[in-house]
Design a protein around this motif. Structure first.
Motif, PDB file in Angstrom:
ATOM      1  N   GLN A 213      -5.897 -25.000  25.776  1.00  0.00           N
ATOM      2  CA  GLN A 213      -5.840 -24.185  26.992  1.00  0.00           C
ATOM      3  C   GLN A 213      -5.815 -22.710  26.634  1.00  0.00           C
ATOM      4  OE1 GLN A 213      -2.435 -25.643  29.114  1.00  0.00           O
ATOM      5  NE2 GLN A 213      -3.656 -27.153  30.218  1.00  0.00           N
ATOM      6  N   TYR A 216      -9.361 -21.745  25.780  1.00  0.00           N
ATOM      7  CA  TYR A 216     -10.239 -21.647  26.953  1.00  0.00           C
ATOM      8  C   TYR A 216      -9.877 -20.428  27.788  1.00  0.00           C
ATOM      9  CZ  TYR A 216     -11.925 -26.369  26.044  1.00  0.00           C
ATOM     10  OH  TYR A 216     -12.502 -27.467  25.474  1.00  0.00           O
ATOM     11  N   ALA A 217      -8.576 -20.145  27.905  1.00  0.00           N
ATOM     12  CA  ALA A 217      -8.146 -19.020  28.732  1.00  0.00           C
ATOM     13  C   ALA A 217      -8.642 -17.693  28.172  1.00  0.00           C
ATOM     14  CB  ALA A 217      -6.630 -19.009  28.853  1.00  0.00           C
ATOM     15  N   LEU A 218      -8.961 -17.684  26.869  1.00  0.00           N
ATOM     16  CA  LEU A 218      -9.474 -16.451  26.275  1.00  0.00           C
ATOM     17  C   LEU A 218     -10.998 -16.387  26.355  1.00  0.00           C
ATOM     18  CD1 LEU A 218      -7.108 -16.245  23.221  1.00  0.00           C
ATOM     19  CD2 LEU A 218      -7.239 -14.620  25.099  1.00  0.00           C
ATOM     20  N   GLY A 219     -11.596 -17.336  27.021  1.00  0.00           N
ATOM     21  CA  GLY A 219     -13.036 -17.281  27.218  1.00  0.00           C
ATOM     22  C   GLY A 219     -13.825 -18.053  26.183  1.00  0.00           C
TER      23      GLY A 219
ATOM     24  N   ARG B  89      -3.591 -21.477  38.436  1.00  0.00           N
ATOM     25  CA  ARG B  89      -4.644 -21.982  37.555  1.00  0.00           C
ATOM     26  C   ARG B  89      -6.020 -21.961  38.193  1.00  0.00           C
ATOM     27  NH1 ARG B  89      -3.025 -25.221  33.241  1.00  0.00           N
ATOM     28  NH2 ARG B  89      -0.920 -24.643  32.638  1.00  0.00           N
ATOM     29  N   ASN B  92      -8.255 -18.384  37.284  1.00  0.00           N
ATOM     30  CA  ASN B  92      -9.201 -18.215  36.171  1.00  0.00           C
ATOM     31  C   ASN B  92      -9.871 -19.547  35.834  1.00  0.00           C
ATOM     32  OD1 ASN B  92      -7.066 -19.478  34.942  1.00  0.00           O
ATOM     33  ND2 ASN B  92      -7.129 -18.244  33.087  1.00  0.00           N
ATOM     34  N   MET B  94      -8.742 -22.455  35.264  1.00  0.00           N
ATOM     35  CA  MET B  94      -8.175 -23.356  34.259  1.00  0.00           C
ATOM     36  C   MET B  94      -8.092 -24.773  34.805  1.00  0.00           C
ATOM     37  SD  MET B  94      -7.748 -21.887  31.412  1.00  0.00           S
ATOM     38  CE  MET B  94      -6.569 -22.786  30.422  1.00  0.00           C
ATOM     39  N   ARG B 125     -12.907 -15.773  32.766  1.00  0.00           N
ATOM     40  CA  ARG B 125     -11.692 -15.814  31.953  1.00  0.00           C
ATOM     41  C   ARG B 125     -11.556 -14.577  31.083  1.00  0.00           C
ATOM     42  NH1 ARG B 125     -12.518 -22.091  30.545  1.00  0.00           N
ATOM     43  NH2 ARG B 125     -11.871 -22.917  32.558  1.00  0.00           N
ATOM     44  N   MET B 130      -4.673 -15.180  30.641  1.00  0.00           N
ATOM     45  CA  MET B 130      -3.560 -16.048  31.010  1.00  0.00           C
ATOM     46  C   MET B 130      -2.545 -16.162  29.876  1.00  0.00           C
ATOM     47  SD  MET B 130      -3.799 -19.697  32.866  1.00  0.00           S
ATOM     48  CE  MET B 130      -2.469 -20.221  33.920  1.00  0.00           C
ATOM     49  N   PHE B 132       0.879 -18.575  28.924  1.00  0.00           N
ATOM     50  CA  PHE B 132       1.383 -19.882  29.335  1.00  0.00           C
ATOM     51  C   PHE B 132       2.902 -19.975  29.233  1.00  0.00           C
ATOM     52  CE2 PHE B 132      -2.985 -20.298  28.225  1.00  0.00           C
ATOM     53  CZ  PHE B 132      -3.489 -21.199  29.142  1.00  0.00           C
ATOM     54  N   ALA B 201      -3.939 -11.976  24.969  1.00  0.00           N
ATOM     55  CA  ALA B 201      -4.582 -11.930  26.286  1.00  0.00           C
ATOM     56  C   ALA B 201      -5.144 -10.541  26.576  1.00  0.00           C
ATOM     57  CB  ALA B 201      -3.590 -12.341  27.370  1.00  0.00           C
TER      58      ALA B 201
END
Lengths: 328, 300
Positions: A213, A216-219, B89, B92, B94, B125, B130, B132, B201
């Motif tokens: 995750q 993915y969140a960083l692209g 979520r 972006n 997710m 994204r 993000m 967590f 991030a």
């Protein structure tokens, strides 16, 4: 019941009671005998000991005849000699033979290397697909099928190498002859694909979802996440899987015996047939090796070398696994 | 490409003639409900319109209409299972990673529906980062953790060293790690790891940072550091945070959304946004009695 002398804390003089307690006392000693537990423990200890004893026994019986062997053959001659003519000549004579084991080692090495060239990319690819790309349903169907491959008898693999793969390769690479190292190497590679794939898949599946995750969140896309995050995180398990595959390839007997033939030959050319270490042992042990003869002792020498090689690989593997182990 | 360009121009903004046109997914910025004070209304950098999220047949959240303001901190609070993390979520995408998850309605970023057909999730994204709940650094060096985002998104970078330093300074971590950038990130404490994740991030220069209970795995001291950091980051970034800790929401956010889940007659619990307003208003004088009951500790 007398009133006990009071103290602030700590055990009383008898050591059994805390003196502040004024209520009824309890008996906390063992109330009934627990035989079952002892029996089970004895059985478990026995099982653990037996496996150790058997291992030690194997090692001793493997190494004991070496003294006789090396009293006739020099260690240097054995390890670095490039000619192996043990199967020929007078069975009772030590002197009319060449004792260099290198041809056998080379053949084992060449075929293992070919097997790895097949098994590592295919195995890791299959593992990455199963762990990162396949739907849960596809994984549930595909993984057991892959593992069935591990259950095929190696003699069947050997037969395939001899009758299917060798003619095919002979056409492609223009070589004649029944025996070569390429076919058994490739077939052996397919044999260890399930080992590599299954264990690597376990290691990759064990990588926490949170890491994916984060990626993915960083692209990152799926490919980059797999290659740059999941692979490094699972490296320890992947290395262990590959090393187990190597061990299986080095110790594999039937495929190399059937596919690569019985002629010891010092060559790196995979289109040539050459006898591997296991192939030699299988040939002599199933044929004519009178106890006490030079050939008989040579079995133990080659067997010990094979054992030491596998041991070395396993030790390297433990090192690597520790080195790459991640605590999440 | 300058920062301003890459923040505002998306493929959907241009039509065939190359003119900036109203994209098909464009949504009018929602102007609040009767509770929302006109004064200082959020500018709607992210706007949710009639948002519904399903996991398979289960409707987790429904009827979410809200606009978030840029360069401020918005907190989403509510009892467990009220859908606040689910909503976060969506911002972006997710939720794409959850098998069976389905989003209905509109999530508009700068007026463009990020669930639109031409939208590249990677572009989303990159702009909406993000952090967590549990710190999740990669099993790599501190440096490589921060450089990961720019590398995988193919960002053109003059000096990666500089970028890494800037991101780590931005996350108030530089002084603690500048001598051990090549060491594995797992050697850091939990609070440091979470700040590393924040540095990671911001390394991709996002506009919005989503935080999903970023302090719930941290001790009070590390939490205080992250909260200070958030206040600092809000000068540059838009922050949307989900938190279970109401004091934290009250301390750090300028606006708060309160979610709750109520069971319908079939017994299905569906999360809803009950109230969205300034944090001051939510905690001082909430308009809805459910909000008041929650923040005074009478339920949830």
């Amino acid at each position: 019941m007398t009133v006990r002398q009071t103290r602030r804390s700590g055990p009383s003089a008898s050591g059994d009671h805390f003196v502040l307690w004024q209520g009824p006392s309890v008996d906390l000693t063992q109330q009934r005998r627990r035989m079952g537990e002892r029996v089970i423990k004895a059985f478990l200890v026995g099982a653990a000991l037996l496996s150790v004893v058997v291992t030690v026994g194997i090692v001793v019986s493997l190494f004991a005849p070496l003294t006789e062997f090396f009293s006739h053959v020099g260690i240097g001659e054995f390890l670095f000699g490039t000619e192996w003519t043990v199967g020929f000549g007078n069975k009772a004579s030590w002197d009319d033979k060449s004792w260099g084991v290198l041809p056998l080692v080379t053949a084992t090495f060449v075929m293992t290397a070919i097997a790895l060239l097949v098994a590592v990319p295919l195995g890791l690819g299959a593992a990455a697909f199963l762990s990162e790309y396949a739907s849960p349903r596809a994984r549930k169907i595909l993984k057991p099928i892959l593992e069935i491959l591990a259950g095929i008898p190696t003699v069947a693999f050997g037969f395939i190498a001899l009758t299917v793969v060798t003619p095919l390769l002979g056409n492609i690479f223009q070589f004649n002859g029944i025996f070569n190292m390429l076919a058994p190497g490739i077939v052996m590679g397919f044999m260890i694909v399930p080992t590599v794939a299954s264990l690597s898949e376990d290691a990759m599946s064990a990588v926490p979802l949170a890491l994916r995750q984060g990626s993915y969140a960083l692209g990152a896309n799926r490919m980059k996440t797999t290659v740059r995050v999941v692979f490094p995180a699972a490296l320890s398990g992947i290395v262990a899987a590959i090393v187990l595959g190597i061990s299986r390839a080095v110790g594999e007997t039937m495929i190399v015996t059937i596919g690569a033939g019985l002629q010891p030959k010092m060559t790196l050319d995979p289109t040539q047939g050459a006898q591997a270490m296991t192939g030699f042992i299988a040939q002599i042990a199933s044929g004519d090796a009178p106890e006490g003869s030079p050939v008989y002792y040579s079995l133990f020498a080659v067997g010990s070398l094979l054992f030491l090689l596998t041991l070395l690989i396993n030790m390297i593997s433990i090192r690597l696994v520790r080195k790459y182990r991640q605590a999440y | 490409m300058t920062r301003a360009e890459h923040d505002t121009v998306t493929p959907a903004d241009k039509d065939a003639t190359g003119e900036i046109a109203q994209p098909p997914g464009h949504v009018e910025v929602w102007r609040g409900n009767e509770h929302s004070p006109v004064e200082g209304a959020p500018d709607g950098v992210i706007t949710l319109k009639d948002l519904e999220v399903y996991y398979g047949d289960f409707r987790a959240v429904t009827d979410v209409n809200v606009q978030f303001g840029s360069k401020e901190i918005t907190a989403l609070i509510g009892p467990s299972g009220c859908g606040k993390s689910t909503v976060l979520r969506c911002l972006n995408r997710m939720n794409d990673l959850v098998p069976g998850a389905r989003v209905v309605g509109t999530v508009a970023y700068h007026g463009v529906d990020i669930y639109g057909p031409d939208v590249d999730v990677i572009e989303v994204r990159r702009r909406v980062g993000m952090v967590f709940q549990k710190p999740n650094p990669f099993p790599k060096s501190i440096y490589d953790n921060v450089a990961y985002g720019p590398r995988v998104t193919g960002m053109k970078v003059d000096s990666m060293d500089e970028l890494v330093e800037r991101a780590l300074r931005g996350a108030a971590l530089w002084d603690e790690v500048k001598d051990k950038l090549k060491q594995n990130a797992f050697g850091l404490s939990g609070g440091q790891q979470q700040r590393l994740c924040i540095a990671r991030a911001i390394a991709t220069s996002p506009e919005v940072i989503l935080m999903d209970e970023p302090c719930s795995a941290l001790d009070p001291i590390a939490t205080a550091k992250i909260e200070d950091l958030m206040a600092e980051l809000a000068k540059t970034y838009t922050i949307i945070i989900v938190t279970h800790n109401m004091q934290q929401a009250a301390r750090v956010s300028q606006r708060t959304g309160f979610f709750t889940a109520e069971a319908d007659e079939m017994g299905h619990r569906t999360g809803r946004l009950v109230e969205f307003d300034t944090t001051e208003h939510i905690f001082g004088n909430p308009s809805d009695e459910r909000t008041e009951a929650y923040i005074t500790g009478r339920f949830g």
